[in-house]
Scaffold this motif. Structure first.
Motif, PDB file in Angstrom:
ATOM      1  N   ASN A   1      -3.703  27.117  -4.578  1.00  0.00           N
ATOM      2  CA  ASN A   1      -3.301  26.730  -5.934  1.00  0.00           C
ATOM      3  C   ASN A   1      -4.330  26.004  -6.795  1.00  0.00           C
ATOM      4  O   ASN A   1      -4.527  26.264  -7.917  1.00  0.00           O
TER       5      ASN A   1
ATOM      6  N   LEU B   1      -2.016  20.697 -16.493  1.00  0.00           N
ATOM      7  CA  LEU B   1      -2.871  20.766 -17.798  1.00  0.00           C
ATOM      8  C   LEU B   1      -2.882  19.343 -18.380  1.00  0.00           C
ATOM      9  O   LEU B   1      -3.741  19.131 -19.125  1.00  0.00           O
ATOM     10  N   MET B   2      -1.788  18.593 -18.362  1.00  0.00           N
ATOM     11  CA  MET B   2      -1.851  17.372 -19.122  1.00  0.00           C
ATOM     12  C   MET B   2      -2.732  16.451 -18.402  1.00  0.00           C
ATOM     13  O   MET B   2      -3.501  15.830 -19.200  1.00  0.00           O
TER      14      MET B   2
ATOM     15  N   SER C   1      -5.370  -4.861  -3.147  1.00  0.00           N
ATOM     16  CA  SER C   1      -4.317  -3.859  -3.801  1.00  0.00           C
ATOM     17  C   SER C   1      -3.598  -4.411  -4.959  1.00  0.00           C
ATOM     18  O   SER C   1      -3.203  -4.400  -6.156  1.00  0.00           O
TER      19      SER C   1
ATOM     20  N   TYR D   1      -4.516  15.786  -8.668  1.00  0.00           N
ATOM     21  CA  TYR D   1      -3.434  16.559  -8.880  1.00  0.00           C
ATOM     22  C   TYR D   1      -2.978  17.179  -7.441  1.00  0.00           C
ATOM     23  O   TYR D   1      -2.122  16.915  -6.913  1.00  0.00           O
TER      24      TYR D   1
ATOM     25  N   GLY E   1       4.019  12.826 -20.906  1.00  0.00           N
ATOM     26  CA  GLY E   1       4.011  12.498 -19.447  1.00  0.00           C
ATOM     27  C   GLY E   1       5.233  12.093 -18.915  1.00  0.00           C
ATOM     28  O   GLY E   1       5.624  12.373 -17.873  1.00  0.00           O
TER      29      GLY E   1
ATOM     30  N   LYS F   1       6.735  22.652 -15.104  1.00  0.00           N
ATOM     31  CA  LYS F   1       5.482  22.279 -15.353  1.00  0.00           C
ATOM     32  C   LYS F   1       4.788  23.200 -16.068  1.00  0.00           C
ATOM     33  O   LYS F   1       3.820  22.999 -17.121  1.00  0.00           O
TER      34      LYS F   1
ATOM     35  N   LEU G   1       2.134  19.991 -25.654  1.00  0.00           N
ATOM     36  CA  LEU G   1       0.788  19.460 -25.517  1.00  0.00           C
ATOM     37  C   LEU G   1      -0.028  20.270 -26.667  1.00  0.00           C
ATOM     38  O   LEU G   1      -1.009  19.627 -27.132  1.00  0.00           O
TER      39      LEU G   1
ATOM     40  N   THR H   1       4.010  24.489 -19.829  1.00  0.00           N
ATOM     41  CA  THR H   1       2.882  23.864 -20.649  1.00  0.00           C
ATOM     42  C   THR H   1       1.814  24.840 -21.160  1.00  0.00           C
ATOM     43  O   THR H   1       1.050  24.520 -21.921  1.00  0.00           O
TER      44      THR H   1
ATOM     45  N   ILE I   1       0.864  -1.076  -0.164  1.00  0.00           N
ATOM     46  CA  ILE I   1       0.067   0.021   0.102  1.00  0.00           C
ATOM     47  C   ILE I   1       0.856   1.139   0.015  1.00  0.00           C
ATOM     48  O   ILE I   1       0.610   2.225  -0.934  1.00  0.00           O
TER      49      ILE I   1
ATOM     50  N   GLU J   1       4.065  10.393  -6.804  1.00  0.00           N
ATOM     51  CA  GLU J   1       5.191  10.907  -7.727  1.00  0.00           C
ATOM     52  C   GLU J   1       4.548  10.986  -9.145  1.00  0.00           C
ATOM     53  O   GLU J   1       5.109  12.200  -9.747  1.00  0.00           O
ATOM     54  N   MET J   2       3.861  10.061  -9.332  1.00  0.00           N
ATOM     55  CA  MET J   2       3.009  10.186 -10.742  1.00  0.00           C
ATOM     56  C   MET J   2       2.320  11.536 -11.042  1.00  0.00           C
ATOM     57  O   MET J   2       2.554  12.397 -12.012  1.00  0.00           O
ATOM     58  N   PHE J   3       1.541  11.914 -10.044  1.00  0.00           N
ATOM     59  CA  PHE J   3       0.824  13.312 -10.218  1.00  0.00           C
ATOM     60  C   PHE J   3       1.577  14.514  -9.823  1.00  0.00           C
ATOM     61  O   PHE J   3       1.509  15.144 -10.474  1.00  0.00           O
ATOM     62  N   ARG J   4       2.598  14.387  -9.021  1.00  0.00           N
ATOM     63  CA  ARG J   4       3.110  15.645  -8.784  1.00  0.00           C
ATOM     64  C   ARG J   4       4.353  16.017  -9.908  1.00  0.00           C
ATOM     65  O   ARG J   4       4.497  17.265 -10.167  1.00  0.00           O
ATOM     66  N   ASN J   5       4.723  14.924 -10.731  1.00  0.00           N
ATOM     67  CA  ASN J   5       5.720  15.312 -11.773  1.00  0.00           C
ATOM     68  C   ASN J   5       5.292  15.200 -13.007  1.00  0.00           C
ATOM     69  O   ASN J   5       6.015  15.565 -14.093  1.00  0.00           O
ATOM     70  N   VAL J   6       3.967  15.459 -13.367  1.00  0.00           N
ATOM     71  CA  VAL J   6       3.561  15.664 -14.526  1.00  0.00           C
ATOM     72  C   VAL J   6       2.642  17.059 -14.464  1.00  0.00           C
ATOM     73  O   VAL J   6       1.938  17.011 -13.507  1.00  0.00           O
ATOM     74  N   PRO J   7       2.760  17.841 -15.455  1.00  0.00           N
ATOM     75  CA  PRO J   7       1.952  19.025 -15.471  1.00  0.00           C
ATOM     76  C   PRO J   7       0.561  18.849 -15.410  1.00  0.00           C
ATOM     77  O   PRO J   7      -0.169  17.893 -15.982  1.00  0.00           O
TER      78      PRO J   7
ATOM     79  N   PRO K   1      -3.557  33.632 -11.418  1.00  0.00           N
ATOM     80  CA  PRO K   1      -3.075  32.484 -12.030  1.00  0.00           C
ATOM     81  C   PRO K   1      -2.257  32.951 -13.133  1.00  0.00           C
ATOM     82  O   PRO K   1      -2.175  34.006 -13.987  1.00  0.00           O
TER      83      PRO K   1
ATOM     84  N   LEU L   1       2.226   1.989  -3.600  1.00  0.00           N
ATOM     85  CA  LEU L   1       1.333   2.290  -4.341  1.00  0.00           C
ATOM     86  C   LEU L   1       0.977   3.669  -4.530  1.00  0.00           C
ATOM     87  O   LEU L   1       0.892   4.522  -5.329  1.00  0.00           O
TER      88      LEU L   1
ATOM     89  N   CYS M   1      11.315  16.179 -14.135  1.00  0.00           N
ATOM     90  CA  CYS M   1      10.915  16.858 -12.795  1.00  0.00           C
ATOM     91  C   CYS M   1      11.386  15.949 -11.550  1.00  0.00           C
ATOM     92  O   CYS M   1      11.880  16.366 -10.683  1.00  0.00           O
TER      93      CYS M   1
ATOM     94  N   PHE N   1      -0.341  16.509  -3.590  1.00  0.00           N
ATOM     95  CA  PHE N   1       0.549  17.762  -2.872  1.00  0.00           C
ATOM     96  C   PHE N   1       0.084  17.496  -1.308  1.00  0.00           C
ATOM     97  O   PHE N   1       0.643  17.527  -0.250  1.00  0.00           O
TER      98      PHE N   1
ATOM     99  N   PHE O   1       8.149  14.583 -18.928  1.00  0.00           N
ATOM    100  CA  PHE O   1       7.976  15.515 -18.081  1.00  0.00           C
ATOM    101  C   PHE O   1       8.281  14.744 -16.668  1.00  0.00           C
ATOM    102  O   PHE O   1       9.115  15.586 -15.956  1.00  0.00           O
ATOM    103  N   PHE O   2       7.773  13.257 -16.495  1.00  0.00           N
ATOM    104  CA  PHE O   2       8.219  12.948 -15.412  1.00  0.00           C
ATOM    105  C   PHE O   2       9.644  12.798 -15.140  1.00  0.00           C
ATOM    106  O   PHE O   2      10.231  12.969 -13.870  1.00  0.00           O
TER     107      PHE O   2
ATOM    108  N   LYS P   1      -6.357  28.828  -8.131  1.00  0.00           N
ATOM    109  CA  LYS P   1      -5.868  29.255  -9.664  1.00  0.00           C
ATOM    110  C   LYS P   1      -5.711  28.441 -10.771  1.00  0.00           C
ATOM    111  O   LYS P   1      -5.719  28.851 -11.769  1.00  0.00           O
TER     112      LYS P   1
END
Lengths: 418, 433
Positions: A353, A141-142, B50, A296, B408, B370, B384, B373, A124, A133-139, B275, A127, B415, A300, B411-412, A356
């Motif tokens: 954030n 907007l994507m 899981s 996203y 993605g 990030k 994008l 973009t 867990i 890490e996956m969500f924090r390191n990709v923009p 923003p 996971l 970052c 954080f 970018f990963f 915004k």
């Protein structure tokens, strides 16, 4: 013998403006002020001249003109004959809607993930690390665009719900329809409703909603009172009276009576023609934005929660246990109040954030204030300066009010030091 | 009773038993699994659920990911090859690779951005790995921005050279003036001399030099920039410029001069309250209105300015946190040594404050990178934006996931490596216990 002699009161020399610390700060500030004023004046001068060249005198008269465009997702009445001002207001409400929805979901998911990342269960914890890490390191907007693509591409279209053996079916006892045109959920209806009250002739607020909120608020207040009394009794006698059933009753009995009196029932969506009718229609753009922003921001928030819990030293828990406090109460009385002091300020700045970031709604066509005021209104009227300025001021007002709440909270819970 | 006792042999052990192995269920893989995965019934259920989730995800995803479509030239070809199976169409990445990297940059000049990237790594090496790279390279770091601008945009070499010489002039003037004046005045003199150089002298010399020695590269228009090259150009510029501006803003916010403080607070709070997208709207529509009539400069430059301002405000707050975390004794110690304000900042305060704020600084960097973009919203072709452009093509109409996954992942990688580097730096600079 020593005598202290006052320095001779030197006559003022021009060089003292720089070398004498008494005057130096004044000199520098005067220079800074002059430079700043010149800069501002230069900007104003340029702007005025450029606008005059373009033949666009700054004015906000266009806000009362007819907007002429439609907004598909709205909380108050609006049609294409309404004014630009009203369109901006619809957009503002949409911004606030997505901000509130997003903050709630992000907090729930974030706290859950943050706690689970500290779990002793290896799988867990891993996971959750991957998720964060996956969500924090990709923009972001994507993520928004990706969520939109997933909703449009992978969900069944309303057509698939038709026929004898439909490819898709509605969920939760035929009350929720998830389609690629959006999600249809039951809407609350009142058969003996009280109608709307008009606020300043601008928009109407449902009286039913107000009544429900008042009764709910009164119930919660009563429950809090009962709980306070229980605290007092416990402090006086050492025995805590059992109050949960009365508290539940105080909240829910009046509410249920009111709902029955108003003739509360749910309006279910149903397939009619090529689309669903009835119920509340949440558009894909809203859902995609909500989902992406929540997930996203939750990544954080999870880190903030984890840091907050780790910041409370183990000695606190052990000391509380040594006093004989039960584990649940250790959490609520000792760890949580201290952890919250660490968690809340960055949490609120995450809310900021999220609010915004909700301006990215324009990428998926959700009509928030960026999409209405700074999007279509700007393009239709060509008033870049006025619209962008107003949009910025709106966001600034939202941000400043959220951060003033944060400052108020900070000063309330701050550790009092020497 | 006494009989039984009489029969028993008095037994006293005179040697220790050899230590026994722990039970086999508490060591090795089984023990580890028991402790970390199945330590109670709730944990066991969670683990199984899981595990099932992961397996389900992988079972769906892996066959899709490993589809032999690398050499396909259109989505229809992919569909024919897969014949109804689920599978990714990776041909789009192969075919559009140059575009995703360089946008619409002329293909015969790809060596220029590639060389710039290589030089970028050379230039930041002495900063990133100070103890392993000779510090002489720092000189190259100083001239790198000018080289990069010349390589990327092309044009005559004299433009960037003149800009660089302005800094050199300022440096020498500062060195000279510092001997006779206070440092603040020397700074003003240096700035003024640089402005005179850029404003008056170089416009006179540059055309003459350009016509006498026409050294230059073919000019590339900003509109042709795109893909990751655009993101990196904007991101790196904003990152490099926002740190010094952020430090100045943070110092201004802590300043004793009420006016300077008010200006800094106003700027920081304004920028942080809106923003980034509104600032980009300013860059794309309004900046020309604020500047003297007839000014019309590059859209990328305008975006860079706004992103830099945005990043500086956040940077200022991060550094202010570091400044606030320093014990007051450090400031007092610096004062008692007789250091003036800038010496104290440079030698005592900033090294410590910046060290404390490394995590915040790096996460601001990541955020800025990030946020590049967002330029796709003002119709610039960052990855994008390009994804939309590619989808508009007949042969790739309807392709989503492959592009998103590729962008993605890139970018990963960027970052994530930045955040790992910040952890390494924190460990390296750790001087406490």
């Amino acid at each position: 013998m020593t005598t202290s002699i006052d320095p001779p009161a030197a006559s003022f020399k021009l060089s003292m403006l720089i070398y004498d610390t008494r005057y130096r700060s004044i000199t520098f500030q005067t220079i800074a002020l002059i430079a700043f004023l010149i800069f501002i004046g230069w900007l104003f001068n340029n702007t005025a001249q450029n606008l005059a060249d373009l033949g666009k005198e700054p004015s906000f008269g266009f806000m009362t003109e007819q907007a002429g465009y439609d907004i598909n997702q709205r909380l108050i009445d609006y049609n294409s004959q309404s004014t630009h001002l009203r369109a901006a207001f619809v957009g503002l409400l949409n911004t606030l809607l997505i901000a509130v929805l997003g903050c709630i979901t992000a907090t729930i998911v974030g706290v859950l993930v943050g706690v689970l990342r500290l779990s002793g269960n290896w799988l867990i914890a891993r996971l959750m690390t991957v998720y964060v890490e996956m969500f924090r390191n990709v923009p972001v907007l994507m993520w928004i665009v990706l969520c939109m693509a997933i909703l449009i591409e992978s969900l069944p279209s309303p057509r698939d719900f038709r026929g004898e053996t439909p490819e898709a079916s509605m969920m939760l006892f035929d009350s929720v329809a998830i389609t690629n045109r959006g999600v249809y959920i039951p809407e609350p209806l009142f058969s003996r409703g009280l109608g709307d009250v008009s606020v300043g002739g601008v928009f109407g607020i449902s009286l039913d909603l107000i009544a429900v909120l008042i009764v709910l608020g009164a119930g919660l207040y009563g429950a809090a009172k009962i709980r306070k009394r229980a605290d007092v009794i416990q402090n006086a006698t050492g025995v805590r009276p059992r109050t949960w059933h009365t508290r539940l009753a105080v909240v829910f009995v009046p509410l249920i009576i009111l709902l029955v009196a108003l003739g509360f029932h749910l309006g279910y969506p149903a397939l009619k023609g090529f689309n669903f009718q009835g119920g509340t229609h949440m558009r894909n753009s809203l859902i995609a934005l909500w989902l992406a922003l929540s997930l996203y921001t939750a990544a954080f928030i999870a880190e903030i929660v984890r840091a907050g819990i780790l910041a409370i030293s183990g000695g606190q828990t052990e000391a509380a246990a040594a006093l004989g406090i039960r584990p649940g109460r250790i959490m609520s009385l000792v760890v949580l109040p201290q952890a919250l002091r660490v968690i809340i300020p960055p949490l609120i700045s995450q809310y900021l954030n999220l609010t915004k970031n909700s301006s990215l709604a324009i990428a998926v066509g959700y009509m928030d204030i960026t999409g209405t005021l700074m999007g279509i209104t700007l393009n239709q009227t060509g008033r870049e300066l006025e619209t962008v300025l107003m949009g910025m001021l709106v966001y600034l007002a939202i941000s400043l009010s959220i951060s003033s709440v944060m400052n108020w909270y900070n000063s309330r819970v701050k550790l009092v030091e020497r | 009773m006494s009989n039984t006792h009489a029969d028993t042999v008095l037994f006293v052990r005179d040697t220790m038993l050899p230590q026994q192995d722990p039970p086999s269920s508490t060591i090795g893989a089984i023990g580890w699994a028991k402790e970390n995965l199945f330590s109670g019934w709730i944990n066991s259920i969670l683990t199984l659920v899981s595990l099932a989730f992961v397996l389900f995800l992988l079972a769906g995803l892996l066959p899709w990911l490993f589809s032999p479509t690398w050499s396909m030239n259109s989505l229809t070809e992919c569909r024919e090859l897969l014949a109804g199976d689920h599978g990714a169409c990776w041909g789009v990445i192969r075919e559009r690779w140059p575009q995703l990297m360089f946008g619409f940059y002329p293909s015969e000049m790809y060596w220029r951005p590639v060389l710039t990237i290589v030089l970028l790594f050379v230039a930041i090496a002495p900063i990133l790995f100070a103890e392993r790279v000779p510090s002489k390279l720092l000189g190259f770091t100083a001239i790198f921005p000018f080289v990069a601008v010349w390589l990327l945009w092309g044009g005559t070499i004299w433009g960037p050279l003149m800009a660089l010489l302005g800094f050199v002039v300022a440096y020498f003037v500062f060195g000279l003036a510092d001997k006779y004046l206070t440092s603040a005045l020397a700074l003003i003199a240096a700035v003024v001399s640089a402005l005179i150089w850029w404003g008056l002298i170089s416009p006179l010399i540059e055309p003459a030099l350009s016509s006498a020695l026409p050294i230059g590269l073919e000019t590339v228009d900003s509109r042709q920039f795109g893909g990751f090259m655009l993101s990196i150009t904007i991101g790196v510029t904003a990152i490099m410029c926002s740190l010094p501006i952020g430090i100045l803003l943070a110092l201004g916010r802590q300043s004793d001069l009420p006016l300077v403080k008010a200006i800094c607070v106003g700027f920081i709070e304004f920028i942080r309250g809106v923003p980034l997208i509104t600032l980009l709207f300013i860059a794309s529509t309004l900046l020309n209105i604020f500047l003297p009539p007839g000014t019309n400069f590059d859209i990328i430059l305008r975006v860079m300015i706004m992103v830099t301002l945005f990043a500086s405000a956040y940077m200022a707050e991060v550094i202010r946190g570091g400044l606030a975390a320093l014990p007051k004794g450090q400031y007092e110690g610096a004062d008692s040594l007789g250091l003036d304000y800038w010496q104290a900042q440079r030698l005592i305060i900033m090294p410590q404050a910046l060290k404390i704020s490394i995590p915040g600084i790096v996460s601001t960097f990541i955020g800025v990178f990030k946020d590049t973009t967002l330029v796709s919203i003002i119709s610039m072709f960052d990855p994008l934006g390009l994804a939309n452009a590619i989808r508009a093509d007949q042969s790739w109409n309807g392709i989503y996931w492959e592009l998103f996954i590729f962008i993605g992942v890139v970018f990963f990688i960027f970052c994530f490596s930045m955040s790992r580097y910040s952890m390494y730096l924190e460990r390296k600079l750790q001087t406490g216990h």
